[in-house]
Design a protein around this motif. Structure first.
Motif, PDB file in Angstrom:
ATOM      1  N   ILE A  46      55.324  82.699 109.830  1.00  0.00           N
ATOM      2  CA  ILE A  46      56.817  83.167 109.492  1.00  0.00           C
ATOM      3  C   ILE A  46      57.241  82.308 108.555  1.00  0.00           C
ATOM      4  O   ILE A  46      57.700  83.119 107.584  1.00  0.00           O
ATOM      5  N   SER A  47      57.153  81.135 108.373  1.00  0.00           N
ATOM      6  CA  SER A  47      57.309  80.449 107.205  1.00  0.00           C
ATOM      7  C   SER A  47      56.606  80.609 106.086  1.00  0.00           C
ATOM      8  O   SER A  47      57.317  80.856 104.960  1.00  0.00           O
ATOM      9  N   GLN A  48      55.394  81.110 106.138  1.00  0.00           N
ATOM     10  CA  GLN A  48      54.594  81.729 104.825  1.00  0.00           C
ATOM     11  C   GLN A  48      54.968  82.893 104.366  1.00  0.00           C
ATOM     12  O   GLN A  48      55.165  83.397 103.391  1.00  0.00           O
ATOM     13  N   PHE A  49      55.638  83.811 105.371  1.00  0.00           N
ATOM     14  CA  PHE A  49      56.279  85.139 104.902  1.00  0.00           C
ATOM     15  C   PHE A  49      57.638  84.955 104.342  1.00  0.00           C
ATOM     16  O   PHE A  49      57.771  85.349 103.304  1.00  0.00           O
ATOM     17  N   HIS A  50      58.354  83.833 104.713  1.00  0.00           N
ATOM     18  CA  HIS A  50      59.517  83.543 104.107  1.00  0.00           C
ATOM     19  C   HIS A  50      59.299  83.296 102.593  1.00  0.00           C
ATOM     20  O   HIS A  50      60.046  83.577 101.712  1.00  0.00           O
ATOM     21  N   GLN A  51      58.292  82.520 102.318  1.00  0.00           N
ATOM     22  CA  GLN A  51      57.964  81.948 100.978  1.00  0.00           C
ATOM     23  C   GLN A  51      57.707  83.099 100.106  1.00  0.00           C
ATOM     24  O   GLN A  51      57.864  82.868  98.762  1.00  0.00           O
ATOM     25  N   ILE A  84      65.687  86.044 103.461  1.00  0.00           N
ATOM     26  CA  ILE A  84      65.357  87.235 104.031  1.00  0.00           C
ATOM     27  C   ILE A  84      64.416  86.899 105.213  1.00  0.00           C
ATOM     28  O   ILE A  84      63.521  85.956 105.273  1.00  0.00           O
ATOM     29  N   CYS A  85      64.836  87.544 106.538  1.00  0.00           N
ATOM     30  CA  CYS A  85      63.962  87.557 107.666  1.00  0.00           C
ATOM     31  C   CYS A  85      63.463  88.836 107.949  1.00  0.00           C
ATOM     32  O   CYS A  85      63.828  89.932 107.852  1.00  0.00           O
ATOM     33  N   LEU A  86      61.980  88.786 108.685  1.00  0.00           N
ATOM     34  CA  LEU A  86      61.411  90.053 109.076  1.00  0.00           C
ATOM     35  C   LEU A  86      62.114  90.387 110.450  1.00  0.00           C
ATOM     36  O   LEU A  86      62.074  91.610 110.679  1.00  0.00           O
ATOM     37  N   THR A  87      62.716  89.437 111.269  1.00  0.00           N
ATOM     38  CA  THR A  87      63.372  89.905 112.587  1.00  0.00           C
ATOM     39  C   THR A  87      62.223  90.249 113.456  1.00  0.00           C
ATOM     40  O   THR A  87      62.447  89.722 114.697  1.00  0.00           O
ATOM     41  N   ASP A  88      61.582  91.105 113.516  1.00  0.00           N
ATOM     42  CA  ASP A  88      60.527  91.408 114.563  1.00  0.00           C
ATOM     43  C   ASP A  88      59.297  90.265 114.056  1.00  0.00           C
ATOM     44  O   ASP A  88      58.364  90.926 113.509  1.00  0.00           O
ATOM     45  N   VAL A  89      59.149  89.265 114.829  1.00  0.00           N
ATOM     46  CA  VAL A  89      58.268  88.147 114.398  1.00  0.00           C
ATOM     47  C   VAL A  89      57.208  87.950 115.452  1.00  0.00           C
ATOM     48  O   VAL A  89      56.643  86.926 115.583  1.00  0.00           O
ATOM     49  N   ILE A 130      48.924  87.691 104.808  1.00  0.00           N
ATOM     50  CA  ILE A 130      49.839  87.986 105.959  1.00  0.00           C
ATOM     51  C   ILE A 130      49.811  89.826 106.148  1.00  0.00           C
ATOM     52  O   ILE A 130      49.732  90.303 105.115  1.00  0.00           O
ATOM     53  N   LYS A 131      49.620  89.893 107.436  1.00  0.00           N
ATOM     54  CA  LYS A 131      49.935  91.368 107.961  1.00  0.00           C
ATOM     55  C   LYS A 131      51.025  91.724 108.623  1.00  0.00           C
ATOM     56  O   LYS A 131      51.162  90.909 109.672  1.00  0.00           O
ATOM     57  N   ILE A 132      51.595  92.856 108.268  1.00  0.00           N
ATOM     58  CA  ILE A 132      52.612  93.515 109.256  1.00  0.00           C
ATOM     59  C   ILE A 132      52.492  94.602 109.340  1.00  0.00           C
ATOM     60  O   ILE A 132      52.077  95.598 109.009  1.00  0.00           O
ATOM     61  N   VAL A 133      52.977  95.036 110.883  1.00  0.00           N
ATOM     62  CA  VAL A 133      53.103  96.137 111.391  1.00  0.00           C
ATOM     63  C   VAL A 133      54.266  96.914 110.820  1.00  0.00           C
ATOM     64  O   VAL A 133      54.646  98.304 110.299  1.00  0.00           O
ATOM     65  N   ASN A 134      55.425  96.335 111.351  1.00  0.00           N
ATOM     66  CA  ASN A 134      56.676  97.186 111.288  1.00  0.00           C
ATOM     67  C   ASN A 134      57.479  96.352 110.210  1.00  0.00           C
ATOM     68  O   ASN A 134      58.020  95.141 110.512  1.00  0.00           O
ATOM     69  N   PHE A 135      58.215  96.871 109.183  1.00  0.00           N
ATOM     70  CA  PHE A 135      58.945  96.390 108.083  1.00  0.00           C
ATOM     71  C   PHE A 135      60.349  96.847 108.250  1.00  0.00           C
ATOM     72  O   PHE A 135      61.198  96.250 107.451  1.00  0.00           O
ATOM     73  N   TYR A 136      60.613  97.708 109.256  1.00  0.00           N
ATOM     74  CA  TYR A 136      61.936  98.380 109.229  1.00  0.00           C
ATOM     75  C   TYR A 136      63.096  97.393 109.535  1.00  0.00           C
ATOM     76  O   TYR A 136      64.299  97.616 109.352  1.00  0.00           O
ATOM     77  N   ASP A 137      62.923  96.296 110.171  1.00  0.00           N
ATOM     78  CA  ASP A 137      64.119  95.183 110.515  1.00  0.00           C
ATOM     79  C   ASP A 137      64.325  94.146 109.581  1.00  0.00           C
ATOM     80  O   ASP A 137      65.073  93.317 109.880  1.00  0.00           O
ATOM     81  N   ILE A 138      63.649  94.366 108.681  1.00  0.00           N
ATOM     82  CA  ILE A 138      63.846  93.232 107.616  1.00  0.00           C
ATOM     83  C   ILE A 138      65.301  93.250 106.957  1.00  0.00           C
ATOM     84  O   ILE A 138      65.710  94.288 106.845  1.00  0.00           O
ATOM     85  N   ALA A 139      66.004  92.181 107.059  1.00  0.00           N
ATOM     86  CA  ALA A 139      67.202  91.886 106.532  1.00  0.00           C
ATOM     87  C   ALA A 139      67.650  90.636 105.775  1.00  0.00           C
ATOM     88  O   ALA A 139      66.805  89.616 106.146  1.00  0.00           O
ATOM     89  N   TYR A 140      68.662  90.463 105.106  1.00  0.00           N
ATOM     90  CA  TYR A 140      68.945  89.296 104.502  1.00  0.00           C
ATOM     91  C   TYR A 140      69.412  88.654 105.695  1.00  0.00           C
ATOM     92  O   TYR A 140      70.357  89.003 106.409  1.00  0.00           O
ATOM     93  N   ASN A 141      69.026  87.272 105.971  1.00  0.00           N
ATOM     94  CA  ASN A 141      69.582  86.521 106.902  1.00  0.00           C
ATOM     95  C   ASN A 141      69.099  84.960 106.797  1.00  0.00           C
ATOM     96  O   ASN A 141      68.114  84.560 106.138  1.00  0.00           O
ATOM     97  N   MET A 142      69.683  84.157 107.583  1.00  0.00           N
ATOM     98  CA  MET A 142      69.155  82.784 107.550  1.00  0.00           C
ATOM     99  C   MET A 142      67.676  82.770 108.319  1.00  0.00           C
ATOM    100  O   MET A 142      67.358  83.270 109.195  1.00  0.00           O
ATOM    101  N   VAL A 143      66.875  81.893 107.522  1.00  0.00           N
ATOM    102  CA  VAL A 143      65.656  81.853 108.011  1.00  0.00           C
ATOM    103  C   VAL A 143      65.616  81.347 109.373  1.00  0.00           C
ATOM    104  O   VAL A 143      64.470  81.582 110.085  1.00  0.00           O
ATOM    105  N   GLU A 144      66.390  80.490 109.676  1.00  0.00           N
ATOM    106  CA  GLU A 144      66.320  79.718 110.965  1.00  0.00           C
ATOM    107  C   GLU A 144      66.322  80.885 112.225  1.00  0.00           C
ATOM    108  O   GLU A 144      65.953  80.745 113.368  1.00  0.00           O
ATOM    109  N   MET A 145      66.942  82.209 111.812  1.00  0.00           N
ATOM    110  CA  MET A 145      66.924  83.434 112.764  1.00  0.00           C
ATOM    111  C   MET A 145      65.773  83.696 113.145  1.00  0.00           C
ATOM    112  O   MET A 145      65.388  84.234 114.262  1.00  0.00           O
TER     113      MET A 145
END
Length: 260
Positions: free
Chosen positions: A47-52, A139-144, A155-170
């Motif tokens: 998740i942290s690598q995705f955030h980077q 930016i958060c992936l949300t579906d993590v 990094i491999k992702i199935v669903n991108f639909y829930d990506i949103a601006y948000n605090m990385v803590e979320m």
């Protein structure tokens, strides 16, 4: 040289080495308790690598992504306000049916817990965390979950639909709270501390995640459905759902918060 205009955020991530895949094969080890601590730690690192790769975006998108910053906390505050109002009404007029009797018994307990969680969130420098998130364009992936995000040389992702601006803590909250609702027992504070280490976050962020994980989200969700009459459930159905929600909310983790 990086482009400035993109069709969507998935296109931007692809340019940054994130691959879209159709599905992730289920791993029996992932479905068992064996090695769960290690798998969760690894997932938090991914998740942290995705955030980077995702945070700090300053380009333009044809199809914009949502801004969910503060959204969940504001929803929690609305739920508290409604439950408090309903409990006062029950106190003044008496219970109307079995569900209200149940709410009269358990509602004050979960109202107090919810209010304490929100106080703890704000005491965790919440406003400063929001400012940092906005300044860094987080930016958060949300579906993590394990079935949507993985690292296998990339990094491999199935669903991108829930990506949103948000605090990385979320994103840490989304992963850990889902496991907690399933009744999985983990060293929550240890995983949160490791995530904060991956992200370079302070103790305030760890306390924020613990407080949000302690909020009785499931109890509030079922009660909201009852009030809005969204489901064709009987009173007994609602009571069963509320009891199940209490089990999923589990114990509060506020006792794990370090108070300076």
């Amino acid at each position: 040289m990086k482009r400035f205009f993109y069709e969507n955020f998935q296109e931007y991530l692809k340019e940054n080495g994130v691959r879209k895949i159709d599905f992730i094969l289920k791993d029996n080890e992932c479905l068992s308790m064996k090695g769960m601590e290690q798998r969760v730690n690894k997932q938090l690192e991914v998740i942290s690598q995705f955030h980077q790769k995702s945070c700090g975006f300053n380009g333009c998108l044809k199809y914009r992504i949502n801004n969910d910053t503060c959204k969940l906390i504001e929803e929690c505050k609305i739920h508290i306000k409604r439950l408090k109002k309903d409990l006062q009404k029950i106190k003044e007029s008496g219970c109307n049916g079995k569900v209200e009797q149940f709410i009269d018994e358990y509602g004050p307990i979960y109202l107090e817990r919810a209010e304490e969680c929100i106080r703890s969130i704000y005491n965790s420098n919440y406003i400063k965390l929001i400012s940092r998130s906005m300044d860094k364009v987080e930016i958060c992936l949300t579906d993590v979950g394990f079935d949507n995000l993985q690292y296998d040389n990339e990094i491999k992702i199935v669903n991108f639909y829930d990506i949103a601006y948000n605090m990385v803590e979320m994103d840490a909250y989304y992963l850990l709270s889902k496991l907690k609702r399933k009744g999985i027992k983990l060293d929550w504070k240890e995983h949160i501390n490791k995530f904060c280490g991956f992200e370079g976050l302070t103790e305030s962020s760890g306390n924020f995640i613990l407080a949000l994980m302690s909020y009785p989200h499931e109890f509030m969700k079922v009660y909201e459905k009852y009030k809005k009459n969204k489901k064709n459930w009987s009173e007994d159905d609602y009571i069963r759902k509320l009891r199940k929600a209490i089990g999923e909310d589990g114990e509060s983790l506020l006792n794990l918060i370090d108070v300076n």
